[in-house]
Design a protein around this motif. Structure first.
Motif, short mmCIF file in Angstrom:
data_model
loop_
_atom_site.label_atom_id
_atom_site.label_comp_id
_atom_site.label_asym_id
_atom_site.label_seq_id
_atom_site.Cartn_x
_atom_site.Cartn_y
_atom_site.Cartn_z
N THR A 1 38.97 29.03 34.85
CA THR A 1 37.76 30.24 34.89
C THR A 1 36.25 29.74 35.79
OG1 THR A 1 36.99 29.54 32.74
CG2 THR A 1 38.74 31.20 33.21
N SER A 2 36.55 28.88 36.45
CA SER A 2 35.73 28.81 36.67
C SER A 2 34.51 29.25 37.82
CB SER A 2 35.34 27.06 37.34
OG SER A 2 36.41 26.63 38.65
N GLY A 3 33.50 28.86 38.95
CA GLY A 3 33.16 29.52 39.77
C GLY A 3 31.84 30.62 39.43
N GLY A 4 31.57 31.07 40.66
CA GLY A 4 30.62 32.62 40.32
C GLY A 4 31.07 33.02 40.70
N THR A 5 31.25 34.73 40.71
CA THR A 5 31.26 36.23 39.86
C THR A 5 32.26 37.04 40.91
OG1 THR A 5 29.29 37.24 40.91
CG2 THR A 5 29.46 36.85 38.56
N SER A 6 33.41 37.56 41.22
CA SER A 6 33.48 37.76 42.48
C SER A 6 33.76 39.74 41.81
CB SER A 6 34.83 37.33 42.88
OG SER A 6 35.76 37.95 40.91
N ASP A 7 35.01 40.37 42.20
CA ASP A 7 35.05 42.10 42.59
C ASP A 7 36.11 41.51 41.24
OD1 ASP A 7 32.93 42.47 43.93
OD2 ASP A 7 33.75 43.45 45.68
N ALA A 8 36.59 40.88 41.24
CA ALA A 8 37.45 40.91 39.93
C ALA A 8 36.72 41.32 39.08
CB ALA A 8 38.39 39.58 40.27
N ARG A 9 35.34 41.12 38.43
CA ARG A 9 35.42 41.60 37.31
C ARG A 9 34.88 42.65 37.35
NH1 ARG A 9 30.70 41.14 40.75
NH2 ARG A 9 29.22 42.19 40.69
N PHE A 10 35.44 43.72 38.70
CA PHE A 10 35.02 45.23 38.06
C PHE A 10 36.73 46.03 37.90
CE2 PHE A 10 31.57 44.42 40.90
CZ PHE A 10 30.83 44.72 40.21
N VAL A 11 37.72 44.75 39.12
CA VAL A 11 39.40 45.42 38.60
C VAL A 11 39.70 44.93 37.15
CG1 VAL A 11 41.45 44.70 39.67
CG2 VAL A 11 39.80 44.79 41.10
N LYS B 1 42.44 31.77 39.73
CA LYS B 1 41.62 31.91 39.55
C LYS B 1 41.86 33.39 38.05
CE LYS B 1 37.65 29.06 40.52
NZ LYS B 1 37.02 29.71 41.40
N ILE B 2 42.26 32.93 36.90
CA ILE B 2 42.49 33.71 35.96
C ILE B 2 41.20 34.14 35.30
CG2 ILE B 2 44.93 33.11 35.46
CD1 ILE B 2 43.12 31.78 33.08
N GLY B 3 40.09 34.41 35.76
CA GLY B 3 39.15 34.96 34.94
C GLY B 3 38.06 34.26 35.52
N ARG B 4 36.55 35.25 34.95
CA ARG B 4 35.40 34.22 35.21
C ARG B 4 34.38 34.09 34.83
NH1 ARG B 4 34.73 32.32 41.36
NH2 ARG B 4 36.43 33.81 42.30
N ARG C 1 38.72 28.50 27.42
CA ARG C 1 39.43 28.49 28.20
C ARG C 1 38.27 28.44 29.49
NH1 ARG C 1 42.74 33.11 26.01
NH2 ARG C 1 44.21 33.10 26.12
N PHE C 2 36.74 28.12 29.22
CA PHE C 2 35.95 28.39 29.85
C PHE C 2 35.22 27.40 29.49
CE2 PHE C 2 36.46 32.44 29.73
CZ PHE C 2 36.59 33.76 31.18
N ASP C 3 33.94 26.37 30.31
CA ASP C 3 33.24 25.58 30.04
C ASP C 3 31.65 25.87 29.65
OD1 ASP C 3 34.66 24.00 32.20
OD2 ASP C 3 34.18 24.91 33.66
N PRO C 4 31.06 25.02 28.70
CA PRO C 4 29.96 25.78 28.41
C PRO C 4 29.00 26.26 29.38
CG PRO C 4 29.61 23.55 28.24
CD PRO C 4 31.77 23.73 28.90
#
Length: 386
Positions: free
Chosen positions: A332-342, A183-186, A234-237
């Protein structure tokens, strides 16, 4: 079996045996600290509080000095096990059977925490004079409100002058087999509330009432059609999902006075929370005179982001290929994770175990995958500090 694989296998079992359902720590962070501190890691146990949210324990550990600084991030809290009688084994037993380790958190994400802790311990022992630093950011609040966990742990570390160069979050990123996905993004996440006010009355005299439900249906239709966008490079709709529609009406002969709906939008990098809120407000205004509804949004702490491919992502792909034979694809699929803070502090990628059984009854992961993931993290450390 290599020594670090054996360490990871035992550590994941020990962690699973800690009943760390959010917000309880269950002894998990103390267990990690007991392994890290004697090996030379400087550790800090940090408890953060905020009114209206649970108090949360966190762990920060570091070994080495100066740059480059590679930090692993993860969580030891888990979701509730549900009906424990439906499990093959006790969800907090860490049982081994059929080449798998079973228990709540095995995949999400005590398995990865055990793997990167074992890899870091092994690398530090083999390279006592390595140039750089290895860190661990471990929270007990990822599965909960995410208020007193990683976000405050990062703020604390920044205030102490800690500067990270890169981060790996050990979320279960792989879909089919270990090594298939990084995962390189969310996507971002925004939750909204819609309240439509009507006039209560008798169903036999609708002319004396104003039913809010048809108004609500028109508003919700406007929110879902047309689609928000068609996706980006890089992202789905972006996607709006209606979560609940309630009127609180137990009667069969009364038109309700109010209807309430909640919705969530997982949005891509074409939007910010501000532009998205404006678009939702525009759509509502277009189908009503504006006098019969209230629109509000929850505070948003999950923005869409992406980490650009560079030498670090290349290094991770190469290390994964060396131990799995697979070329991981970026997602970049899936839900959120703490990567959003990092991501506010350093470039971040996510790579962990296969997520097929996460949050399910009988959550389990392959012991072979634990071994391989540990070897991949160890390979990344070798290449990173080479």
């Amino acid at each position: 079996m290599s020594p670090h694989s054996e360490t990871a296998r035992q550590l994941v079992r020990d962690l699973i045996r800690c009943p760390s359902v959010t917000p309880q720590d269950g002894g998990a962070l103390g267990l990690l600290e007991e392994r890290l501190k004697p090996a030379g890691f400087t550790t800090h146990r940090l408890r953060f509080t905020e009114t209206g949210t649970p108090d949360i324990d966190n762990l920060y550990a570091r070994i080495g000095r100066g740059a480059p600084y590679l930090v692993f991030a993860g969580h030891t809290d888990v979701v509730p096990p549900g009906d424990t009688a439906a499990w093959r084994f006790d969800p907090f037993s860490g049982e081994i059977a059929d080449g798998q380790v079973w228990g709540r958190g095995a995949a999400d994400m005590k398995g990865a925490v055990a793997a990167f802790a074992a890899a870091a311990l092994d690398y530090a022992a083999a390279n006592p004079a390595f140039k750089g630093s290895i860190g661990l950011l471990i929270t007990g609040d990822e599965e909960g409100p995410a208020v007193n966990g990683t976000v405050k742990l990062l703020q604390w570390a920044d205030g102490q002058g800690e500067r990270f160069d890169h981060c790996i979050v050990g979320e279960p990123t792989n879909t089919e087999a270990l090594g298939d996905t990084i995962k390189i993004g969310r996507r971002g996440s925004l939750t909204g509330e819609l309240i439509v006010h009507g006039t209560q009355g008798h169903v036999a005299y609708p002319q004396r009432a104003d039913n809010p439900i048809p108004h609500m249906l028109r508003l919700l239709a406007a929110l879902t059609e047309p689609p928000l966008d068609e996706g980006s490079q890089r992202f789905d709709p972006s996607h709006l999902e209606i979560l609940t529609v309630d009127v609180g009406n137990p009667a069969t002969n009364v038109i309700p006075a109010k209807a309430h709906a909640r919705f969530n939008i997982r949005f891509n990098d074409l939007w910010t929370p501000e532009t998205l809120e404006a678009e939702i407000a525009r759509r509502c205004t277009a189908v009503t005179d504006g006098g019969h509804y209230e629109l509000s949004f929850h505070p948003c702490n999950a923005l869409a982001f992406v980490t650009e491919a560079d030498h670090f992502t290349d290094l991770a792909v190469e290390a994964i290929a060396a131990h799995t034979g697979r070329i991981a694809h970026f997602s970049t699929s899936g839900g959120t994770s703490d990567a959003r803070f990092v991501r506010a502090y350093c470039p971040v990628i996510e790579f962990g175990l296969v997520g097929e059984t996460m949050h399910k009854i009988d959550e389990h992961v392959s012991l072979a995958d634990i071994d391989t993931l540990t070897a991949i993290y160890r390979e990344i450390l070798d290449r990173y500090f080479a």
